[in-house]
Design a protein around this motif. Sequence first.
Motif, PDB file in Angstrom:
ATOM      1  N   SER A  93       2.438   1.669  -3.446  1.00  0.00           N
ATOM      2  CA  SER A  93       1.410   2.128  -4.390  1.00  0.00           C
ATOM      3  C   SER A  93       1.097   3.601  -4.185  1.00  0.00           C
ATOM      4  CB  SER A  93       0.129   1.304  -4.227  1.00  0.00           C
ATOM      5  OG  SER A  93       0.334  -0.016  -4.612  1.00  0.00           O
ATOM      6  N   ALA A 104      -1.577  -2.373  -6.619  1.00  0.00           N
ATOM      7  CA  ALA A 104      -2.926  -2.201  -6.081  1.00  0.00           C
ATOM      8  C   ALA A 104      -3.821  -3.379  -6.451  1.00  0.00           C
ATOM      9  CB  ALA A 104      -3.532  -0.896  -6.573  1.00  0.00           C
ATOM     10  N   MET A 155       1.896   1.256  -9.710  1.00  0.00           N
ATOM     11  CA  MET A 155       0.780   1.532  -8.812  1.00  0.00           C
ATOM     12  C   MET A 155      -0.402   0.612  -9.115  1.00  0.00           C
ATOM     13  SD  MET A 155      -1.535   4.970  -8.523  1.00  0.00           S
ATOM     14  CE  MET A 155      -2.088   4.721 -10.194  1.00  0.00           C
ATOM     15  N   ARG A 211       0.831  -1.209   0.000  1.00  0.00           N
ATOM     16  CA  ARG A 211       0.000   0.000   0.000  1.00  0.00           C
ATOM     17  C   ARG A 211       0.866   1.260   0.000  1.00  0.00           C
ATOM     18  NH1 ARG A 211      -5.478  -1.184   1.280  1.00  0.00           N
ATOM     19  NH2 ARG A 211      -5.688  -3.372   1.867  1.00  0.00           N
TER      20      ARG A 211
END
Length: 158
Positions: free
Chosen positions: A17, A60, A56, A14
């Motif tokens: 990202s 994700a 990203m 997380r």
Amino acid sequence: MARIIIDFVDKGLRAISALCLVVLSTLVVFQVISRYGWGSVPLFTEETARYAMIWMALLAAAIGVRDAAHIRIDFVPSILGAVSPVALRVLNVALDVISLAVFLTLLWFGIDSMIFAAGQTSDGMQIPLSYPYSVLPISFFFASVFAVLRIVALDART
């Protein structure tokens, strides 16, 4: 102990990202300002922004596997869950097994793509293309791990 490691990996994915989103946004704004303010854009900005967007999105997507946050049609599961919770669990495990097979296939081809790209360099930054391509095996490895955890119900977030 396993839960602590998985939570640490989840937070790391997380954070990376989010960092990629910040880098992407900053570079795009910088490109617009450079283009209209100075009339030229540094070559590395477009390429770096592109790689940040890809990293990203794929990281994700792996997080989405853990959270069961991907788009799905839940008409059949909702009917099946009302009729038989056991049948719903079997369906969810079957779907997770199919997803795992897809992730492992993409992991394999991601490694192959990364190895193939190792002999090439990017146009703008002149870095080996295996660096940006490395997100393929990384993201699909973690997606596979999260799918396995869902299958064995150690981390069945829904």
